[in-house]
Design an enzyme around this catalytic site. Structure first.
Site, PDB file in Angstrom:
ATOM      1  N   CYS A   1      16.915  34.771  -3.567  1.00  0.00           N
ATOM      2  CA  CYS A   1      18.274  35.211  -3.684  1.00  0.00           C
ATOM      3  C   CYS A   1      18.635  34.130  -2.873  1.00  0.00           C
ATOM      4  O   CYS A   1      18.504  34.105  -1.721  1.00  0.00           O
ATOM      5  CB  CYS A   1      18.424  36.239  -3.468  1.00  0.00           C
ATOM      6  SG  CYS A   1      20.003  37.079  -3.815  1.00  0.00           S
TER       7      CYS A   1
ATOM      8  N   HIS B   1      17.176  43.576  -9.888  1.00  0.00           N
ATOM      9  CA  HIS B   1      17.986  42.987  -8.758  1.00  0.00           C
ATOM     10  C   HIS B   1      18.898  42.591  -8.853  1.00  0.00           C
ATOM     11  O   HIS B   1      19.646  43.019  -7.307  1.00  0.00           O
ATOM     12  CB  HIS B   1      16.706  41.600  -8.858  1.00  0.00           C
ATOM     13  CG  HIS B   1      17.264  40.242  -7.704  1.00  0.00           C
ATOM     14  ND1 HIS B   1      16.773  40.371  -6.700  1.00  0.00           N
ATOM     15  CD2 HIS B   1      18.663  39.514  -7.525  1.00  0.00           C
ATOM     16  CE1 HIS B   1      17.131  39.393  -5.665  1.00  0.00           C
ATOM     17  NE2 HIS B   1      18.315  39.264  -5.981  1.00  0.00           N
ATOM     18  N   GLU B   2      19.819  42.261  -9.870  1.00  0.00           N
ATOM     19  CA  GLU B   2      21.246  42.226 -10.331  1.00  0.00           C
ATOM     20  C   GLU B   2      21.928  42.983 -10.155  1.00  0.00           C
ATOM     21  O   GLU B   2      23.032  43.400  -9.591  1.00  0.00           O
ATOM     22  CB  GLU B   2      21.623  41.191 -11.685  1.00  0.00           C
ATOM     23  CG  GLU B   2      20.390  40.173 -11.736  1.00  0.00           C
ATOM     24  CD  GLU B   2      20.844  39.265 -10.366  1.00  0.00           C
ATOM     25  OE1 GLU B   2      21.650  39.238  -9.451  1.00  0.00           O
ATOM     26  OE2 GLU B   2      20.410  38.146 -10.268  1.00  0.00           O
TER      27      GLU B   2
ATOM     28  N   HIS C   1      23.251  44.636  -6.797  1.00  0.00           N
ATOM     29  CA  HIS C   1      24.384  44.069  -6.004  1.00  0.00           C
ATOM     30  C   HIS C   1      25.405  44.506  -6.449  1.00  0.00           C
ATOM     31  O   HIS C   1      26.152  44.633  -5.506  1.00  0.00           O
ATOM     32  CB  HIS C   1      24.622  42.594  -6.981  1.00  0.00           C
ATOM     33  CG  HIS C   1      23.940  41.346  -5.914  1.00  0.00           C
ATOM     34  ND1 HIS C   1      23.417  40.821  -4.475  1.00  0.00           N
ATOM     35  CD2 HIS C   1      22.505  40.925  -6.321  1.00  0.00           C
ATOM     36  CE1 HIS C   1      22.772  39.739  -4.361  1.00  0.00           C
ATOM     37  NE2 HIS C   1      22.432  39.482  -5.435  1.00  0.00           N
TER      38      HIS C   1
END
Length: 244
Positions: free
Chosen positions: A163, A205-206, A209
């Site tokens: 990342c 993954h995004e 966030h």
């Protein structure tokens, strides 16, 4: 931001597996010209040549021309902050489209494949990504606004991620192999998609966030211990005011 180096490691492991597997379909006679060409194409595809010019090691782009957005490093508070839903007004006035365009600029400059709004200090629930990582392939660009995972497979896969908010480290993270997602696009139109494979990992993954979750949070205790020294360095580099 899921980094291209992580994507490349997946491709390299697949290529290594194919290259080391006994290939009974490889032609040993000159009579089967078609199969010979297939064999040659396979060997070329599994060579050490880069998949595309964009498949490079991730970089810190610093200030990117055309935008004031910068990738924030852990432990910046924005990475842990609550992210508000994008409003209909923000979709209508074009502000999301403008921000997404600048996010793509930063993402490509960093050699990334995805970027969530909180990573550039915008605490809103939207993300951009391009699975190919190639800025020339505009049709691969995806903008997802107010997304949510409505179903996730019980089957998971462990693979290595990185990342841009955590430079200088990578770690293995389990992710669902298939997910069902709902949300809207940059024009406010409803989106319903099923993601599998790398795209499923990229989205998850995004999406983390957007919930203030960073990928080390998903690591096993053993894996977390491996990256903790680097995380401690990032905390020290950031100084006071960080949120772990």
């Amino acid at each position: 931001t899921l980094m291209i180096s992580s994507y490349m490691m997946m491709l390299q492991r697949t290529s290594a597996f194919v290259a080391n597997t006994r290939q009974p379909w490889v032609v040993k006679t000159r009579s089967s010209s078609f199969l010979q060409k297939v064999s040659e194409a396979l060997q070329e595809a599994t060579s050490s040549k880069p998949v595309s010019p964009s498949m490079e090691e991730e970089v810190d782009p610093g200030k990117v021309p055309g935008t004031d957005l910068r990738i924030l490093r852990y432990p910046h508070p924005s990475l842990r902050a609550k992210n508000a839903e994008v409003t209909k007004g923000e979709l209508k006035d074009g502000s999301i489209v403008r921000m997404a365009k600048e996010m793509f600029m930063v993402m490509y400059a960093a050699k990334g494949v995805g970027l969530a709004a909180p990573q550039v200090g915008i605490n809103k629930r939207f993300m951009v990504y391009n699975e190919s990582g190639d800025p020339e392939r505009k049709t691969d660009e995806v903008i997802l606004v107010n997304p949510r995972i409505v179903q996730a497979s019980e089957s998971t896969e462990l693979d290595e991620e990185g990342c841009l908010s955590f430079p200088g480290m990578n770690g293995f993270v389990p992710r669902s192999t298939s997910i069902k997602v709902e949300g809207v696009n940059q024009k406010g139109r409803k989106v319903k998609r099923i993601f599998e494979g790398f795209e499923a990992r990229l989205f998850q993954h995004e999406y983390d966030h957007l919930d203030g979750v960073v990928y080390p949070d998903r690591m096993s205790e053993e894996e977390r211990e491996k990256v903790q020294p680097r995380m401690n360095e990032l905390v020290a580099e950031y100084g006071e005011g960080g949120v772990l």
